[in-house]
Motif scaffolding. Sequence first.
Motif, PDB file in Angstrom:
ATOM      1  N   PRO A 150     -23.494  91.921 -55.893  1.00  0.00           N
ATOM      2  CA  PRO A 150     -24.679  92.599 -55.366  1.00  0.00           C
ATOM      3  C   PRO A 150     -25.789  91.680 -54.892  1.00  0.00           C
ATOM      4  CG  PRO A 150     -24.780  92.577 -57.753  1.00  0.00           C
ATOM      5  CD  PRO A 150     -23.486  91.880 -57.368  1.00  0.00           C
TER       6      PRO A 150
ATOM      7  N   VAL B 142     -29.322  99.059 -58.934  1.00  0.00           N
ATOM      8  CA  VAL B 142     -28.251  98.197 -58.456  1.00  0.00           C
ATOM      9  C   VAL B 142     -27.358  97.837 -59.645  1.00  0.00           C
ATOM     10  CG1 VAL B 142     -27.683  95.941 -57.467  1.00  0.00           C
ATOM     11  CG2 VAL B 142     -29.639  97.239 -56.583  1.00  0.00           C
TER      12      VAL B 142
ATOM     13  N   LEU C 288     -28.207  93.060 -52.493  1.00  0.00           N
ATOM     14  CA  LEU C 288     -28.880  94.291 -52.910  1.00  0.00           C
ATOM     15  C   LEU C 288     -30.077  94.015 -53.818  1.00  0.00           C
ATOM     16  CD1 LEU C 288     -25.666  96.314 -53.815  1.00  0.00           C
ATOM     17  CD2 LEU C 288     -26.987  96.474 -51.691  1.00  0.00           C
TER      18      LEU C 288
END
Length: 272
Positions: free
Chosen positions: A87, A100, A90
Motif C-alpha cells: 500500500p 488503508v 495509498l
Amino acid sequence: MEHNESGGTGCPAGQTYLLDNAGKEASARFAALAAIFDPGTIRHLEERGLTSGWHCLEVGGGGGSIAAWLAARVGSTGRVLVTDIDPRFLESLQVTNLEVRRHNIVNDALPEAAFDLVHSRLVLLHLPERERALARMVAALKPGGWLVDEEFDSSIDLVSSANPGEVYSKTYVAMARTMDSRGVDRRFGRRLFGRLRAHGFVDVAAEGRTFMWHSGSPGVSLLRSNYEQLRSAMIDAGYITEREFNEDLAGLDDPGFMMPSPILWTVWGRRP
C-alpha cells in the motif's frame, strides 16, 4: 486515515508479482491507468447508486485515485476500506473515513456481509487463486450489495491490423507470453459475467471498453511503463532480444504509432 497491516504477498511461493508496486515504473503506470480508466469506473460506480453513508471495499487500491473518490462520495457518514499487498501509494491518503490495509485477498480475512459495494480493477486476472479471491469479495458484501469488478481481456488478434501503422510489436507479444507463464488469465475479463452468475448474483450486467492507443496518449504511457518494468523478465526468458526491445520502445514515440487497447470488461451484480 486509519492504517492497518495484515501481511502477505499475494503471489505463489518463490514468485513475485510481475508489476510490483516497488518497481520504479509503478507511479507512471498508476497515473496512466487513472487517466485512461477512472472516468468509466466512476460512471459505473455512480450508476450503482453509490451515495453518502455507504460502506465500501476497494481491493487492490494501487495508486489510490478510486479509493479517494469513494471516500469523498460516501462522506462523513460512510466508510471506505482500501487494501493492497503493497500500500505504499495509498499511505498519503489522509482521509478520516478511509482505512488503508496491507492485505492479501487470497489468504487474509475480510469482514463478512459488511459492505454495500466491493470494487476491484485489474487485480483478479493476475492471481492464480482468483476464484478464491472472488469468493472472499462476494462474502464481504451485504445482502443486496453491489460487486463491480473490472478486468482485461487481452486475448486479441496479435497478427492482423485494420489501419496502416497499427502494430502489435514483438515486445507486446513477449509481454503477453511472460504474463501467460506467470499464471495471468488474460481472458478473465470476458469470463467475469459468467462467474458472477455462478455465484448467484442478480441484476448481472457487463460493458466492454476499448481505446485506440497512439503516440503521446496515456495508453502509450501505460505500455511504456509495463515494457520497462518487464524488460528483464522478457529478455531473460528469451521472448525478445535487447535490440528488439529497444526498437519497440523507441517506436512508441513514432507519431504514426497506434494499437487497440485490451478490452476492459466492467461487470456488476447484486448479492441476493
